[in-house]
Design an enzyme around this catalytic site. Structure first.
Site, PDB file in Angstrom:
ATOM      1  CB  THR A 195       0.027  -8.861  13.942  1.00 19.98           C
ATOM      2  OG1 THR A 195      -1.346  -8.745  13.409  1.00 19.98           O
ATOM      3  CG2 THR A 195       0.271 -10.378  13.339  1.00 19.98           C
TER       4      THR A 195
ATOM      5  CE1 TYR B  58      -4.800  -7.616   6.597  1.00 19.42           C
ATOM      6  CE2 TYR B  58      -4.963  -5.876   8.272  1.00 19.42           C
ATOM      7  CZ  TYR B  58      -4.017  -6.787   7.705  1.00 19.42           C
ATOM      8  OH  TYR B  58      -2.872  -7.121   7.809  1.00 19.42           O
TER       9      TYR B  58
END
Length: 371
Positions: free
Chosen positions: A30, A184
């Protein structure tokens, strides 16, 4: 013998869709550089990935499969037509440089924040707060207790992943990676600490893995699973509310063994950190543990150097090695390894920021530094 001939990392890898010039993989990272209202990939993103196209394979930053899956600021999605068009620019730029790129498909689950959802709660297997931080427009904020998904809602998320895989192919990606690790949504279903469900998605190992395999089964309706990779992090502990326990190893062993039936492009695993490796229930050497259990291509990541990357390949414990931070600061990491050259040092302050090219596309290559 040349430096290239000496290094396992620099040898080609040819298996199925993975027709790779070397065995270095750019890990998904990210970077929060898609700074626009619709989270569309931009020309700056295309430049960043194209600079690193000499990697054998690039795995894109996590790209959410739906607005519900978003949990970080300024990250490019893959659920709207505009986002698909934006990614076309990225894949075209990488392919023009001779590179290969997979899209990492992502849903953060409870690691989101109401700021991303018009004040509504993020979703998760169960209403358990990870007690961590979410990265919002206003900076890092404490996570909240999420809303437990209704059983029927899970089918909608399965469909989101199926559509996202099709969108990735339309956008020109060579394949997709299902982001089923690092605390996640899928990882939240796998783990007892975050999954307290009593329906068909909770309780037994088979039930906790059900959602994940439903997604693979749905994705294969639209694209061949030989173009699909999977990422798992079996030894993650005390990050994003995930902890290892006595069921961790049996859970991931079940998942990995079952993946042998899916003819995937690869399985992407993360090694345990030195601190976690000391814990009683941790899988201390992840590649060594799972290599005998998995028949396909194995990617390993987790703080590898040039030396340790070559060694794990020559020891036969993995087929490819993924590098993260070294690729941030060294767009020509492959060339630097070939020349045994010194590496640029990454600027941690610009990892997740709105600084544009600074700390993103302005790291010099060897050729640029010599000019």
């Amino acid at each position: 013998m040349s430096q290239k001939e000496n290094q396992s990392l620099l040898q080609p890898y040819r298996k199925g869709v993975l027709q790779l010039n070397n065995r270095l993989v750019m890990a998904p990272m990210t970077r929060s550089r898609s700074n626009n209202p619709e989270n569309v990939p931009t020309e700056l993103n295309a430049k960043y990935y194209a600079q690193r196209a000499s990697a054998g394979l690039i795995i894109s930053e996590g790209t959410p499969v739906s607005p519900q899956g978003v949990g970080y600021v300024n990250i490019p999605g893959i659920y709207s037509p505009a986002q698909v068009e934006g990614w076309k620019g990225v894949t075209k730029a990488v392919h023009e440089k001779g590179g290969r790129i997979f899209a990492q498909l992502w849903h953060v689950g409870r690691m989101s924040h109401p700021d991303f959802h018009n004040g509504e709660l993020p979703v998760a297997p169960s209403a358990v707060n990870p007690n961590d931080q979410a990265f919002t427009e206003e900076g890092f904020k404490p996570t909240v207790t999420p809303r437990a998904l209704e059983t029927e809602e899970i089918k909608g998320i399965v469909e989101d992943f199926r559509k996202a895989a099709a969108n990735a192919v339309e956008a020109g990606f060579d394949g997709v990676e299902i982001h089923s690790s690092n605390g996640y949504l899928f990882h939240q279903f796998f783990s007892r600490c975050s999954n307290q469900r009593t329906d068909e998605y909770g309780g037994t190992v088979e039930n906790r893995a059900r959602f994940f395999f439903e997604v693979l089964d749905a994705v294969k309706e639209l694209i061949d699973l030989s173009r699909v990779g999977v990422r798992l992090n079996p030894s993650m502990h005390e990050q994003f509310g995930i902890t290892v326990d006595e069921e961790t190893a049996p859970t991931f062993e079940y998942i990995v063994k079952r993946l042998n039936d899916y003819n995937l492009a690869y399985l992407h695993l993360t090694e345990a950190s030195p601190k976690v490796a000391e814990l009683p229930y941790a899988i201390k050497e992840v590649a060594k543990h799972f290599r005998p259990l998995y028949n396909g291509t194995l990617i390993i990541n987790g703080g590898f150097t040039q030396e340790t990357g070559n060694k794990i390949l020559s020891d036969g414990l993995a087929d490819l090695v993924a590098y993260g931070r070294p690729f941030i600061a060294n767009p020509d990491l492959v060339e630097r390894f070939a020349e045994q050259a010194e590496l640029n040092v990454p600027d941690y302050n610009t990892f997740y920021s709105n600084t544009g090219e600074v700390g993103y596309t302005d790291y010099p290559t060897l050729a640029e530094a010599a000019a």
